[in-house]
Scaffold this active site. Structure first.
Site, short mmCIF file in Angstrom:
data_model
loop_
_atom_site.label_atom_id
_atom_site.label_comp_id
_atom_site.label_asym_id
_atom_site.label_seq_id
_atom_site.Cartn_x
_atom_site.Cartn_y
_atom_site.Cartn_z
CE LYS A 26 18.99 -1.31 13.90
NZ LYS A 26 18.68 -2.93 14.49
NE ARG A 96 22.07 -4.26 16.04
CZ ARG A 96 21.98 -5.68 15.91
NH1 ARG A 96 21.66 -5.96 14.57
NH2 ARG A 96 22.36 -6.60 16.84
N GLY A 105 18.80 -4.45 5.42
CA GLY A 105 20.00 -5.09 4.93
C GLY A 105 20.41 -4.30 3.87
CG MET A 107 22.71 1.61 4.94
SD MET A 107 22.41 3.13 5.93
CE MET A 107 20.96 2.53 6.56
NE ARG A 363 11.84 -3.39 11.03
CZ ARG A 363 12.83 -3.69 10.38
NH1 ARG A 363 13.92 -2.92 10.01
NH2 ARG A 363 12.97 -5.20 9.99
CG HIS A 481 16.98 -9.55 1.04
ND1 HIS A 481 17.11 -9.78 -0.45
CD2 HIS A 481 17.33 -8.25 1.21
CE1 HIS A 481 16.86 -8.76 -1.03
NE2 HIS A 481 17.37 -7.75 0.00
CB SER A 792 -11.66 16.71 -18.95
OG SER A 792 -10.82 15.47 -18.61
CG ASP A 797 -1.64 14.80 -25.42
OD1 ASP A 797 -1.04 13.80 -25.35
OD2 ASP A 797 -2.29 14.92 -26.57
CB CYS A 859 -9.48 12.51 -18.32
SG CYS A 859 -9.03 13.22 -19.74
CE1 TYR A 879 -13.91 14.25 -14.49
CE2 TYR A 879 -14.97 16.20 -13.87
CZ TYR A 879 -14.50 15.39 -14.92
OH TYR A 879 -14.46 15.60 -16.19
#
Lengths: 909, 909
Positions: A26, A96, A105, A107, A363, A481, A792, A797, A859, A879
Site C-alpha cells: 500500500k 492502516r 481485512g 489486520m 495495487r 471479503h 525415474s 517413496d 514421477c 523431464y
C-alpha cells in the site's frame, strides 16, 4: 536510527513502487501514485523494518520514532493545508496496515484519528457539518476501543462480549428506542449523546479512558497496527498463503478525506479490467455518502461504476458515469495512466470528498484464472507486455483453476435457476449446504463436497471457505471479503444473493420460495452468479481458445520434458491433448481396478494363492493376455512416444480379500478351504508394508512374475511393430536398492527378449531403467547406472523413507509439525529440497558419472508441483511426469522457471 | 599362458606358505613343508587362477595346461623314482582340492589315479600285494564314477540312486552273499570280480566307460575337482562362512603313498596342541592299515596318538607312541619344526607306508575359543608370539563362544550322566532331540533349542548343525566331520558316543538303557563329552583367569571407546565388569516391561488414554516418580561415567491393550466405556508404525511427555549431586529429522533445567544430543550439530529406512536376497557399508564441519558386530555401544582393527 518514516503527497514522494518490501504494498503504491501526479491525500509510511524492530523491542516503538512521525506530520500539514491537533483547522488521519503481500481485512485499521475535545469545535466550524463530525467521532471511539484498547492489549473477550459488539448493541438499542431504522436517522444530538455513552462504556468495560488527546491517539493507532500483524486472523491467513511470519507490516498514516460528507461525496473501489472474466472493461462499485469500509464490508449493495458493466442485480441503480460524469472521466484517465505505468490490471480505491476525487490505494488486482489468461493475452496484443511476461502472468494455481470443472451448460438448461447473485468467483460447484465454517471442514474431512452458505463472510470463515467447493452469500459486492478471498483461491463464489435468507437457529435456508436444510444439495455457476437447488452435471473448462494459444507460448519457453502418469488409453489421450510428450509412469496395477479388473484380478489372486511355482506359472499364463491387452491399448495411443512401464509394484496382500466373507467366497471358487485362504492372506500381512515385499522384491522372490510381464510386453511390442506402429517401450524396475537386482531382472528380460524376437522374427528395442525411490539407490546410483539406461525418481517413496514419514500415517504429524514451525510445508506436496532434494541431486550426479547421458525423470506427486518442478528444472532433470490434469501446470512451471533464469542471467550480465 | 602349475617334493618347492591365494592352503603348506625339509610325497599344485580360467573358459581347462601338468609329472616321477602310466614301475597320484580357506569335505577328491589294465600288473609285481592293488582299483572306480563321471557331469540322481550308492549296494550284496562281515574279508579274486562288475554297472548307469587310460583319468580328475568348487555343498558352505564365490580352488596332484599296505602302514591326523582345551600336548588319532579318509570319515574309532592324551573311550587302544616309537619321535620333531616355523598350532595329516613317514598336509588348526585363548597366552609366554599377536589370535566369534554358557557344574552333579563320547566342541547345550537337519532347522525357526542327534554327520548336515544348540553323534573321532565343523563354529559337540543307537524309522533314540523320542530333551557337556537325559541348568564361562588377562591386553590396544546399551542397574554392572566405559543407550521404555513394569505401565496408559492435556499432565505427574527411580538406579551404578538417556521412543500403541478382553479391563479400571478405549486404541494404530508417531515426534505432539522426562532427569541429577555423586547425564533425542525438532525440545529442557536448578539450588550439567537414524538427519547433520552436542548413529533404523527394509518383514526377503547374491549379508547383522555406511560417514563429516569436536557414537546392533566395528573404527567413530555380553567382542574388534592399521602403516613405511 534507521530511516523508518517515508512521506508522500503533493505529486512527490520519498518512496516508489518497487520499495514494497520496505514500505509494504500500500505504501509503495501510494508513493508511486504521487510520483505519477495523481491526487493522493498526503501521508507517511512507517516501514516494515520498524515493525520488526517493534517486535524485537518487546512490542515497544523504537526510540525516536514518534519524533520522526511528528516531523513527517509537519510536511503532511503543509501539503493538506491543515494542522494535526489544531483547534482551528484540525487535520484528521487514518492509520492502516500494509504488508509486502496483500492480506485483505486481516489486520486492523483506525480512521478519524485526531478527533478530541480540543479539535472537534474547529472541525465543526470548518466543515459546517456537526452531524458529520460527531458521526466521525462515534466511529473513532468504536474503532479505537476495539482495535487499540482491546485487541492490541491482548484482551480476549468471550464471543459476542467484545467492546465493539457491546457498543454496536448500544447503538442498536438507541435506534430502536428512538424508532430509527437506519444510522442516517441519527441526528447530531443523538450522536453527541452516543459518543459520551460510548466513552463511559469503554471505561467501564476496558478499565481505561478513551484518550482525549490527538497525539496519544496516533501513537496508539500505530502500535495497534503493528500488533495486529500477529493477530489470530493474520497468522491463520499467512499460514494458508505461505507468507513468512517475519516480513512484518508497514503502517500508513494518511490525511483523512471523507466520502460521507453529503451527496457530493462518495467512495468506491474499481478494477481496471474485469477481475472475473478479464474483459477490458473498467469495472467497479461505489457508494454515495459513505466511508470506504462500507463498500468492502458488503453491508450496502453498491452502485455500478459505469453503464457498460451493469448486471441483473444493479441494473436499476445509478452509475458514477451517470451521476458524476466529470469525476468518472477523471477516473478513466487515471485508469489509463496506471495500466500504462504498471503494465497490469489494478485494483483501486477512491474517495470523492465534496466533488473532489482522491486516490486512496492502488495495487495489482487479484483475478480469476480465466481473467488472468484473458488479460495476459489481451495485454500482449495491446503491446503492454511481451509474450514471456504473458507466461509469467498466470500462476500455476490460476492455470489449475482453469482446468477446474464448470457446470455443464447443457445440463444447466434442464434445471431451474432459483436464485441470482454476483459472479464473484470462477467455475462451478456442487455440494451440500454447510452453514458454518466448522460444518464445511467436517464435510471436507469426510470427503463430502460442500457449499458454504452465509449471510456474509468474515475473516473467521477462511478455513471453511477453503474447505468448501463453493461459497454463497446473501450480502456483499464483488469486492466483499468473500469475493476477494474466493477469487484469490480460484474458488467458485456467488455473493449478494438477495433472495437468500438464512435462519441459523432452525438451520433453514430459503432461496426465493425454495426451502433447504443444512446438508441439502445446491449447485453454483460462479461465472454467471446463478444458483440451482439441486445437483447439476459438471464439465471441463479447457475449451477456451485462449488456453490453447497460451499453452503454445508456454511450450515455446519450456525447456525440459513433461510426461504423464497414465495407466489407460483414455488418460494417455487426455495427457497428450494437454501436451504430454510420453508416459513417465504406466502402472500395470490399474488393470485390476474397477469392473473391468475383476477378471484379471481373479487370475492374479490365483497366482498369489498358488502353492507351487507350477501353479503360479499356470495362473500367470492366464494373466498374461490381460497384461498384453492393457499394455497394447496404451502403447497404441503413445505411438512414436515413450511409454515407461513399471513392473508390478504393490505388495501382494493388496490384492487378496481381507474379510472372512470374501475369503470364504474365494476359497469356494478356488476349491481351497477357508482356513487355507485365511492362512495365506495372513502370511502376506506385514508390519510395515511400505518397506516389505513389493517392487522389484516381488520379481526377485518370484522371477516368473517378471518373466510374464516381459513376455507380455515384448510380444505386444513385436505385434505393434508388425502392424506398422512405432512403440517406444521403456521398462522400469521399482524399489531398487542395488545393481544386482537390476542385473537379475535384466537377465530374465534378455532371455525373454531373445525368445520373443525369434518367435516373431522381429527386432525389439527397448530401454531398461529403474525408479530411484529408496535412499540407498541414490547413494549407489553410479553402480545402478551401469545397468539402468534411465532413472525415474519416485519422490513419494523417497520422501517417506528419507524422512521416516509414512504417508498413510503423517496426517497426525505433518499439520502439527507445520504449526510448530518444525517444517515449512507438507513434504508430500512440496519437495523437501534440503533432504530429499539433495538425495535426488546426488543420485543424478552419481548416475551421470557412470553414464553421462543418463536420462533422469521425476514421477512422484512432486512432478506436478510448481515449486518442486522449479527445483528439478534448475538441477538438470530431463523431464517431470505427472497426472494428465497437471500437465499444463507442469509445463507452465517449467516455462516460468526457464524465463526467470533467463531474466536473472540477463541481470547478471 | 600364465604359470598355472607349481611343483614340490624332494626338500624343494616352487611355492611357499604365503602363496595361499594362488596355491590354496593345502598347496602352499605342502610347498612350505618341502622347504622345511619334511618328508612330503612329491606333487604339483594347479593354481586357483587356473580354476578361474576354467570357469571363464566355459568349464574347459586352459589350452596348454595338460602340457604343463605332464612336464611337472616328469619332475615328480624323478623324485619318487616311479613313472606315471608306466607298465613296469607305475606311479599313482591323488587329485585333491585346496582353496584359500579350508572347506573340509566340501569339495571332491580322487585317489589311486593311474590304475588301469596297463599299470595294474606292474604294480602287483612291484608291491607283491595283488589284494592291495585290486582293493585300490575298486576304490578308484567307485570314487571316479561318483566324482568325475556323475557329479562333475552335472547328473543329479534321485536320493539313494547315485552311482556311489549303487556300487556300495553291490559291494554289500556281494559280501552278504559270501557271508563276509567286513571289507577286509574280501580276497583278491573277489575284488577283481567286483571291479569288473563295477565297470559294467558304471557303463549301464552313466552310459559311458570307466576310462582305462591313466592320462585320461588324471585330466578327468583335475576337471572334476575344479567342477566341485561349484557343487551344492561347497556353495552352501561358502554362504555360511562368507567365502567369496570367485576365489576358486587349486588342485593338488600328489604321488600316492599308502597307509593301507599292511601292519607297518598307517594313517593319522594330529594337532600340535589340544584343539579343544588349548593344552600344550601333541594330540591326534591314527589307524593302522588304513587310508586317510577312514580317519576323517569317522567309520572306525581311531587309536590315540600318545599315552598322555588317552581318554575314557580309547584308553584300551594302543597309541602310536607305543607301537611305532621311532616314527612317533620323528613326528614329534616335525611338530616342533612346524610350530617354530608357523608360530601357531597346526593340524597335520600323515601316512606311514611300510614303515616310512610321509606328511600329507599341514595347516593352522581350527580350535575352540577357550583353546585359542589358552594357546595364545601360552605362546606369548613361550616367546613364540608378541602380545599384539595374542589379540589377533582370538576371532570375535571365538571370544563370543567363550562368553557362551556351559552346563552349571553344581547342577550337573544332581543329574546322571547317561552316555559318554569325545568332547569335540566346547560349552554346554540343552535342547530337544532332532534326528534330521530339517527338524533342527524347524525347531530353530520356531525358536526352540535342539540337539542334532546323528549316527555320524556329513556335509549335507551343515545347515542342521548350524541350527542346533549342540551335536551328538554315535560314531567318529575328534577329527570327524562333526567335530571339525562344530569346533569351527564354537558349537557344543560330542562325537563317538558308543552307547548311542538311533532307529530312524521309529524315531527312537537309545542311550545305554535310556529310551528317547525325537523332541525329548538332552543336555550335553561339550568339554567332557558327557550326555544327560534331561535339562541341566547353564552358567557363564567368563571366570577363566586367562580371559581377564587377555582382555587387559585387548584394552591396551583398543583406541576408541566402548559403551553399553543397558536399561537396568544389573545390566549396567555386568557391562562395566566387561569393560564398558559408559552407557551409550539407556531406553527408559524398559521400565514398563515385566512384573515391575505393571505399575508404571498403568500410569503410562492413563497418559495415553487421556482426553485432554490436563488429564495427560496429571497422569504424567504420577508417572514421573517411576522414571526418576529407573534413571537414578542406573545413574548411581554409572557414577562418574556417561549415561545417555534416550527420550521415550516407541509408538504409544505398543503400550495399550490390543485384545477386547484387556481393553474391557482397562475401560473398567479407568471408568471409560469399552468403545472409548477401543476407539482410542484404533486411533493409535498405524499402517507403517516404523515411520509413524514415535521418537521425537511424540515430544513435539505432546511436549508434556518430554517435559516430564526432563524434570525427572534433572531432579534425579540434582539429588545425586547432593548425595556427593558425579552423574554424567547425556540426553538423547531419537528419530530427529531436522534441527527445529531439537530446538523445540531443547527449549523445554532449558526451561525445566532452570526451574530444577532454582528448586534444588544445584548447578546441573548435561549434554544434549541426538540419534541419527533417519536418512534425512545425515544430510542435514551440519545444521543438527548446531544444537546437538553429540550424535549417536542408530544404525538399526537407519538401515531400515536407507534400504526400505522393514526389520519385522525382511525375513521373507533377506534370505532369498542372499541366496540370489543380490546382497552379500544380512544388513541388520553386518553394516551395509556402501549404503548405510556412507550415510553414517556423511553425517559425521557434516556434523563435524559445524562442530569439530562432535562426539559420534554408534548404538545400533552393529555396535556389537566385529566387521561393522572395524568400519566404524577406521572412519572416526568415537565409541560403539552394544549389549553387555557383546562388550568384550566389541573391545576385541576395535583392538584388532587398531593392530591391523598399525601393521599396515608399518608396512607402508
Amino acid at each position: 536510527m534507521a530511516k523508518y518514516v517515508y512521506t508522500f503527497g503533493g505529486k512527490t514522494a520519498e518512496g516508489k513502487a518497487d520499495m514494497k518490501n520496505l514500505l509494504g504494498g500500500k505504501g509503495a503504491n501510494l508513493a508511486e501514485m504521487c510520483l505519477l501526479g495523481l491526487p493522493v491525500p498526503a501521508g507517511m509510511t512507517i516501514t516494515t523494518d520498524c515493525c520488526t524492530a517493534y517486535y524485537e523491542n518487546n512490542c515497544e516503538l523504537p526510540n525516536g520514532l514518534m519524533d520522526s512521525v511528528w516531523k513527517a506530520m509537519a510536511k503532511i500539514e503543509k501539503t493538506m493545508g491543515a494542522k494535526y491537533d489544531d483547534p482551528d483547522n484540525p487535520l484528521l488521519v487514518s492509520c492502516r496496515s500494509g504488508a509486502r503481500s496483500s492480506m485483505p481485512g486481516m489486520m486492523d485499521t483506525v480512521l478519524n484519528i485526531g478527533l478530541c475535545s480540543k479539535t472537534i469545535p474547529g472541525l465543526v466550524e470548518k466543515t459546517n457539518n456537526p452531524r458529520f463530525v460527531y458521526d466521525s467521532y462515534r466511529r473513532l471511539i468504536m474503532m479505537y476501543a476495539d482495535v487499540v484498547m482491546e485487541k492490541s492489549e491482548g484482551i480476549e473477550p468471550a464471543d459476542g462480549q467484545g467492546i465493539r459488539k457491546q457498543l454496536d448493541d448500544m447503538l442498536d438499542e438507541f435506534k430502536s428506542k428512538k424508532g430509527y431504522k437506519s444510522d442516517t436517522d441519527l441526528n447530531t444530538q443523538d450522536l453527541m449523546k452516543l459518543a459520551e455513552a460510548f466513552k463511559l462504556k469503554v471505561k467501564e468495560v476496558l478499565g481505561s479512558e478513551f484518550p482525549d488527546d490527538a497525539r496519544a491517539q496516533l501513537e496508539g493507532g500505530i502500535k495497534a497496527v503493528f500488533k495486529s500483524w500477529n493477530g489470530k486472523k493474520a497468522i491463520a491467513y499467512r499460514r494458508i498463503e505461505g507468507i513468512p511470519d517475519d516480513w512484518g507490516t508497514a503502517v500508513n498514516v494518511q490525511a483523512m478525506v471523507f466520502g460521507n460528507m453529503g451527496n457530493k461525496s462518495a467512495t468506491g473501489v474499481a478494477f481496471t479490467r474485469n477481475p472475473a472474466t478479464g474483459e477490458n472493461q473498467f469495472y467497479g462499485e461505489w457508494l454515495i455518502n459513505a466511508q470506504g469500509e462500507d463498500v468492502v464490508a458488503g453491508i450496502r449493495t453498491p452502485n455500478p461504476l459505469n453503464d457498460a458493466t451493469k448486471n441483473d442485480q444493479n441494473r436499476s441503480m445509478k452509475s458514477l458515469e451517470e451521476l458524476m460524469p466529470k469525476i468518472y472521466k477523471e477516473l478513466c484517465d487515471i485508469r489509463h495512466i496506471l495500466e500504462q505505468n504498471y503494465h497490469d490490471m489494478l485494483d483501486i480505491e477512491f474517495t470523492i470528498q465534496d466533488g473532489k476525487l482522491y486516490m486512496l490505494q492502488c495495487r495489482v488486482g487479484k483475478r480469476t484464472g480465466v481473467a488472468a489468461l484473458t488479460m495476459g493475452m489481451d495485454m500482449m496484443h495491446e503491446g503492454l507486455i511481451d509474450d514471456d511476461e504473458v507466461v509469467m502472468r498466470l500462476s500455476p494455481a490460476q492455470l489449475t483453476e482453469l482446468l477446474h470443472p464448470i457446470l455443464d451448460a447443457a445440463d444447466e438448461k434442464k434445471h431451474k435457476v432459483i436464485g441470482k447473485g454476483l459472479p464473484a468467483g470462477p467455475g462451478g460447484a456442487v455440494g451440500k449446504i454447510a452453514l458454518t465454517s466448522e460444518k464445511a471442514k467436517e464435510y471436507n474431512d469426510a470427503g463430502i463436497n460442500s457449499i458454504l452458505v452465509r449471510e456474509e463472510t468474515n475473516p473467521e470463515d477462511v478455513e471453511g471457505m477453503r474447505a468448501s467447493e463453493g461459497i454463497l452469500t446473501a450480502r456483499g459486492g464483488m469486492t466483499s471479503h468473500a469475493a476477494l478471498v474466493a477469487r484469490g483461491w480460484g474458488k467458485c463464489c456467488i455473493v449478494g444473493c438477495d433472495d437468500l435468507t438464512i435462519n441459523m437457529k432452525s438451520g433453514e435456508v430459503t432461496i426465493g420460495e425454495h426451502k433447504f436444510k443444512e446438508g441439502d444439495t445446491l449447485a453454483l455457476n460462479g461465472a454467471k452468479g446463478w444458483v440451482y437447488g439441486e445437483a447439476v452435471a459438471m464439465v471441463d473448462a479447457t475449451e477456451n481458445p485462449n488456453f490453447k494459444r497460451f499453452m503454445a507460448i508456454v511450450n515455446k519457453y519450456r525447456t525440459i520434458g513433461v510426461r504423464t502418469n497414465a495407466d489407460t488409453p483414455e488418460d494417455a489421450m487426455q495427457a497428450v491433448a494437454f501436451g504430454a510428450e510420453g508416459i513417465g509412469l504406466f502402472r500395470i496395477e490399474h488393470m485390476f481396478y474397477g469392473k473391468n479388473g475383476e477378471k484379471p484380478l481373479k487370475k492374479l489372486r490365483n497366482m498369489i494363492l498358488a502353492n507351487t511355482e507350477e501353479e503360479r506359472r499356470a495362473a500367470l499364463n492366464e494373466l498374461e493376455p490381460f497384461v498384453k491387452e492393457a499394455a497394447k491399448g496404451t502403447l497404441k495411443v503413445m505411438d512414436g512416444m515413450p511409454l515407461t512401464f513399471r513392473l508390478m509394484d504393490p505388495p501382494l496382500h493388496e490384492f487378496v480379500p481381507q474379510t472372512p466373507e470374501k475369503q470364504k467366497a474365494v476359497a469356494k471358487e478356488r476349491g481351497m478351504t477357508y482356513e487355507e485362504v485365511k492362512a495365506r492372506v495372513e502370511a502376506l500381512e506385514e508390519v510395515n508394508p511400505m518397506m516389505g515385499v513389493r517392487g522389484v522384491r516381488l520379481g526377485i522372490l518370484y522371477p516368473e512374475i517378471s518373466e510374464m510381464q516381459f513376455h507380455a510386453l515384448f510380444s505386444t511390442t513385436a505385434e505393434l511393430i508388425r502392424e506398422g506402429l512405432d512403440p517406444h517401450l521403456e521398462i522400469m524396475v521399482p524399489l531398487t536398492i542395488n545393481v544386482a537386482e537390476l542385473k537379475h531382472q535384466k537377465a530374465i528380460a534378455d532371455r525373454v527378449q531373445r525368445d520373443v524376437e525369434n518367435g516373431y522374427r522381429v527386432k525389439i528395442e527397448y530401454k531398461f531403467g529403474t525408479m530411484i525411490e529408496i535412499p540407498r539407490a541414490t547413494i549407489v546410483a553410479d553402480k545402478i547406472a551401469e545397468v539402468a539406461e534411465f532413472f525415474s525418481f519416485g519422490t513419494n517413496d523417497l520422501t517417506q523413507m528419507t524422512l521416516g514419514f509414512s504417508r498413510d500415517d503423517v496426517n497426525e504429524i505433518v499439520p502439527k509439525y507445520i504449526k510448530n514451525k518444525i517444517i515449512a510445508a507438507d513434504p508430500f506436496k512440496t519437495l523437501d529440497k534440503e533432504g530429499v532434494g539433495e538425495l535426488v541431486l546426488e543420485g543424478m550426479k552419481r548416475g551421470r558419472h557412470t553414464r553421462p547421458d543418463l536420462k533422469c525423470g521425476v514421477c512422484g506427486e512432486h512432478g506436478g508441483d510448481p515449486d518442486s518442478i522449479e527445483f528439478f528444472y534448475h538441477n538438470g532433470v530431463n523431464y517431470v511426469s505427472c497426472s494428465p490434469y497437471s500437465i499444463p501446470v507442469a509445463c507452465l512451471a517449467v516455462a516460468q522457471a526457464s524465463i526467470l533464469k533467463k531474466r536473472k542471467n540477463r541481470n547478471i550480465k
